[in-house]
Design an enzyme around this catalytic site. Structure first.
Site, PDB file in Angstrom:
ATOM      1  CG  ASP A  67     113.189 -58.207   8.254  1.00 21.41           C
ATOM      2  OD1 ASP A  67     112.141 -57.587   8.626  1.00 21.41           O
ATOM      3  OD2 ASP A  67     113.143 -58.414   7.070  1.00 21.41           O
ATOM      4  CG  ASN A 136     115.660 -56.539  -3.775  1.00 19.46           C
ATOM      5  OD1 ASN A 136     114.775 -57.017  -3.197  1.00 19.46           O
ATOM      6  ND2 ASN A 136     116.926 -56.197  -3.109  1.00 19.46           N
ATOM      7  CG  HIS A 138     114.336 -58.004  -0.036  1.00 14.38           C
ATOM      8  ND1 HIS A 138     114.922 -56.951   0.255  1.00 14.38           N
ATOM      9  CD2 HIS A 138     112.694 -57.851   0.332  1.00 14.38           C
ATOM     10  CE1 HIS A 138     114.076 -56.025   0.865  1.00 14.38           C
ATOM     11  NE2 HIS A 138     112.967 -56.482   0.818  1.00 14.38           N
ATOM     12  CD  GLU A 143     118.519 -57.246   0.233  1.00 11.65           C
ATOM     13  OE1 GLU A 143     117.421 -57.418  -0.172  1.00 11.65           O
ATOM     14  OE2 GLU A 143     119.037 -56.024   0.410  1.00 11.65           O
TER      15      GLU A 143
HETATM   16  P1  PGA Z   1     107.538 -52.485   1.400  1.00  7.04           P
HETATM   17  O1  PGA Z   1     108.880 -53.539   1.683  1.00  7.04           O
HETATM   18  O2  PGA Z   1     106.255 -53.100   2.034  1.00  7.04           O
HETATM   19  O3  PGA Z   1     107.976 -51.230   2.185  1.00  7.04           O
HETATM   20  O4  PGA Z   1     107.304 -52.280  -0.029  1.00  7.04           O
HETATM   21  C1  PGA Z   1     108.332 -54.553   1.183  1.00  7.04           C
HETATM   22  C2  PGA Z   1     109.656 -55.634   1.582  1.00  7.04           C
HETATM   23  O5  PGA Z   1     110.625 -55.053   1.440  1.00  7.04           O
HETATM   24  O6  PGA Z   1     109.669 -56.868   2.106  1.00  7.04           O
END
Ligand code: PGA
Length: 248
Positions: A67, A136, A138, A143
């Site tokens: 992404d 959350n 995702h 999302e």
């Molecule tokens: P993070 O993000 O590794 O910074 O916790 C993980 C994600 O959002 O997939």
């Protein structure tokens, strides 16, 4: 979906890098799906170390990042492209022409997403995709919501996600772009192998929902329950809410 609980984040990261190196030895033209965020940092560090001592040869491999923020040029210090350069690409010999990225500054988001899906299809899809998980639930920037999308798409980032990414923008969540471009659930679920990493107490609830909860777009990672070869690698803190029955 197979859960592995490691003694520490460092152990999981080292095992993950070794796993990738082994996959590249078995198939030098491996197509990798790569995440950003805090979670994979130690994996990149380990991969760079393996590469420096000649134990990892990426000269025939390809990568597709998951992404990118929408509205940022690749050179923006907050972009995922810049993150990948800093932590990985600068330090390994992955040929530039086989590094694939969504361009967050593309004028036509829809065309950019179609281009990316077509490039991934031409490469034969992802062989191994590394994932993190949002608090959350995702994966990539798919999302939670009422539904999920299979193709690459433009997405509005939730508040929690923007907060979690503030570190790339001087800890100022208001500077985190409102939108992003992301691979869809299709590319992830069609990957031949999925390794999702999660570390720390802050991921414990999302991990439990992913592993044991219902398969629901409210927790996009739960769809990995349907994947033939998905592994979830956690440290004890991230695994602590998973019930005894679901543990190995
Ligand atoms: P993070 O993000 O590794 O910074 O916790 C993980 C994600 O959002 O997939």
């Amino acid at each position: 979906m197979k859960l592995r609980v490691f003694d520490s984040e460092q152990q999981a990261a080292a095992a993950c890098a070794a796993h990738i190196a082994e996959a590249v030895r078995a198939r030098p033209s491996l197509v990798l799906g790569l995440p950003t965020g805090r979670t994979p940092l130690n994996v990149y560090r380990e991969l760079v170390a393996l590469s420096a001592r000649g134990a990892l040869d990426l000269s025939r491999a390809s990568s597709f990042n998951l992404d990118e923020f929408f509205g940022l040029v690749p050179e923006d210090a907050g972009s995922f492209r810049a993150y990948m350069e800093r932590h990985f690409f600068q330090h390994v010999k992955l040929p530039r022409e086989r590094i694939h990225f969504l361009d967050g500054s593309a004028p036509d988001a829809e065309a950019e997403c179609a281009r990316y899906d077509a490039e991934l299809a031409a490469a034969g899809g992802l062989d191994v995709v590394l994932l993190g998980i949002g608090g959350n639930g995702h994966i990539a920037f798919n999302e939670p919501g009422d539904s999920l999308l299979a193709p690459c798409h433009r997405v509005k980032l939730g508040r929690e996600t923007r907060l979690a990414n503030a570190g790339l923008f001087g800890d100022d969540p208001t500077r985190v772009p409102m939108e992003a471009l992301t691979l869809g659930m299709g590319a992830i679920l069609q990957a031949k192998r999925v390794v999702l990493l999660a570390f720390g107490e802050g991921k414990a609830e999302a991990v439990a929902a992913m592993v044991e909860g219902p398969v629901t777009p409210r927790c996009p990672a739960s769809f990995l329950q349907l994947h033939r070869d998905a592994e979830v690698w956690v440290d004890p803190e991230a695994g602590r809410r998973v019930s005894a029955q679901a543990r190995p």
